[in-house]
Design an enzyme around this catalytic site. Structure first.
Site, PDB file in Angstrom:
ATOM      1  CD  GLN A 265       3.306   3.193   3.678  1.00 38.67           C
ATOM      2  OE1 GLN A 265       3.536   3.795   2.634  1.00 38.67           O
ATOM      3  NE2 GLN A 265       4.263   2.770   4.476  1.00 38.67           N
TER       4      GLN A 265
ATOM      5  CG  HIS B  38       3.859  -2.876   5.759  1.00 34.73           C
ATOM      6  ND1 HIS B  38       3.944  -1.532   6.066  1.00 34.73           N
ATOM      7  CD2 HIS B  38       2.564  -3.105   5.455  1.00 34.73           C
ATOM      8  CE1 HIS B  38       2.740  -0.997   5.965  1.00 34.73           C
ATOM      9  NE2 HIS B  38       1.881  -1.918   5.591  1.00 34.73           N
TER      10      HIS B  38
ATOM     11  CG  HIS C 192      -0.499  -6.111   3.502  1.00 31.19           C
ATOM     12  ND1 HIS C 192      -1.273  -5.972   4.627  1.00 31.19           N
ATOM     13  CD2 HIS C 192      -0.040  -4.861   3.207  1.00 31.19           C
ATOM     14  CE1 HIS C 192      -1.292  -4.699   4.998  1.00 31.19           C
ATOM     15  NE2 HIS C 192      -0.546  -4.001   4.149  1.00 31.19           N
TER      16      HIS C 192
ATOM     17  CG  ASN D 138      -1.973  -1.080   1.161  1.00 30.18           C
ATOM     18  OD1 ASN D 138      -2.557  -1.312   0.098  1.00 30.18           O
ATOM     19  ND2 ASN D 138      -2.223  -1.740   2.268  1.00 30.18           N
TER      20      ASN D 138
HETATM   21  P1  5GP Z   1      -1.072  -0.557   5.584  1.00 30.52           P
HETATM   22  O1  5GP Z   1      -0.172   0.456   6.235  1.00 30.52           O
HETATM   23  O2  5GP Z   1      -0.394  -1.346   4.510  1.00 30.52           O
HETATM   24  O3  5GP Z   1      -2.361   0.046   5.111  1.00 30.52           O
HETATM   25  O4  5GP Z   1      -1.541  -1.610   6.690  1.00 30.52           O
HETATM   26  C1  5GP Z   1      -0.917  -1.752   7.923  1.00 30.52           C
HETATM   27  C2  5GP Z   1      -1.273  -3.115   8.496  1.00 30.52           C
HETATM   28  O5  5GP Z   1      -0.647  -3.223   9.743  1.00 30.52           O
HETATM   29  C3  5GP Z   1      -2.781  -3.335   8.728  1.00 30.52           C
HETATM   30  O6  5GP Z   1      -3.193  -4.511   8.033  1.00 30.52           O
HETATM   31  C4  5GP Z   1      -2.893  -3.483  10.239  1.00 30.52           C
HETATM   32  O7  5GP Z   1      -3.852  -4.450  10.614  1.00 30.52           O
HETATM   33  C5  5GP Z   1      -1.494  -3.885  10.649  1.00 30.52           C
HETATM   34  N1  5GP Z   1      -1.105  -3.430  11.989  1.00 30.52           N
HETATM   35  C6  5GP Z   1      -1.254  -2.157  12.475  1.00 30.52           C
HETATM   36  N2  5GP Z   1      -0.744  -2.087  13.724  1.00 30.52           N
HETATM   37  C7  5GP Z   1      -0.278  -3.323  14.024  1.00 30.52           C
HETATM   38  C8  5GP Z   1       0.361  -3.880  15.184  1.00 30.52           C
HETATM   39  O8  5GP Z   1       0.605  -3.211  16.188  1.00 30.52           O
HETATM   40  N3  5GP Z   1       0.701  -5.199  15.134  1.00 30.52           N
HETATM   41  C9  5GP Z   1       0.458  -5.973  14.035  1.00 30.52           C
HETATM   42  N4  5GP Z   1       0.827  -7.253  14.101  1.00 30.52           N
HETATM   43  N5  5GP Z   1      -0.145  -5.488  12.934  1.00 30.52           N
HETATM   44  C10 5GP Z   1      -0.513  -4.186  12.925  1.00 30.52           C
END
Ligand code: 5GP
Ligand code: ZN
Length: 110
Positions: free
Chosen positions: A91, A97, A99, A86
Site C-alpha cells: 500500500q 481505497h 482498485h 493493497n
Molecule cells: P496502492 O496504495 O494501493 O499501492 O496504490 C495507490 C494508487 O494510487 C496507485 O495505483 C497510484 O497510481 C494512485 N495514485 C497515487 N497518487 C495519485 C494521485 O495523485 N491521483 C490519482 N488519481 N491517483 C494516484
C-alpha cells in the site's frame, strides 16, 4: 482528517478525474492506470488501511460496494474485472481505497 493525497483530492485541493460520488465515497481514475479501466474507490473519511475499518464504517462499506457494482455496469466490465485492496508494503497511499481494474491488464502491472 490527515492531509494525505487522497484527502486533498476529496477536498478538491488537487485535481482528479472524478467518475461518481456518494455521500461517503468517491471514485476517480487512477493517475497511473494498470489496466484499460483503473478506478480507485475511496471513502471520504480518512481511514488509513483495510485493517482500520471499524463497525461505524458499515455505511461506508455498503457505498463502496454499491459504487463498484454501478461502475462495473456503467463501464461494461462484467466480463473482466478485479477488485484489489493493497496492504502493508503493497500500500503506497495511506488512505483506504480499492482498485477496480477492468479489461486488459497493462504488461507492467503486477
Ligand atoms: P496502492 O496504495 O494501493 O499501492 O496504490 C495507490 C494508487 O494510487 C496507485 O495505483 C497510484 O497510481 C494512485 N495514485 C497515487 N497518487 C495519485 C494521485 O495523485 N491521483 C490519482 N488519481 N491517483 C494516484
Ligand atoms: Zn486521507
Amino acid at each position: 482528517m490527515k492531509d494525505c493525497i487522497f484527502c486533498k483530492i476529496i477536498k478538491g485541493k488537487i485535481p482528479a478525474k472524478k467518475i461518481i460520488e456518494m455521500t461517503n465515497v468517491i471514485a476517480f481514475e487512477d493517475a497511473n492506470p494498470s489496466a484499460d479501466t483503473h478506478i480507485l474507490v475511496v471513502p471520504k473519511r480518512h481511514i488509513e488501511t483495510f485493517m482500520d475499518i471499524n463497525k461505524e464504517d458499515n455505511e461506508v462499506l455498503v457505498q463502496m460496494l454499491r459504487i463498484s457494482q454501478d461502475l462495473i455496469k456503467s463501464e461494461k466490465l462484467e466480463k473482466k474485472y478485479k477488485l484489489v485492496i493493497n496492504g502493508g508494503e503493497y500500500q503506497f497511499v495511506p488512505h483506504l481505497h480499492w482498485h477496480l481494474l477492468g479489461g486488459e491488464m497493462k504488461k507492467e502491472a503486477k
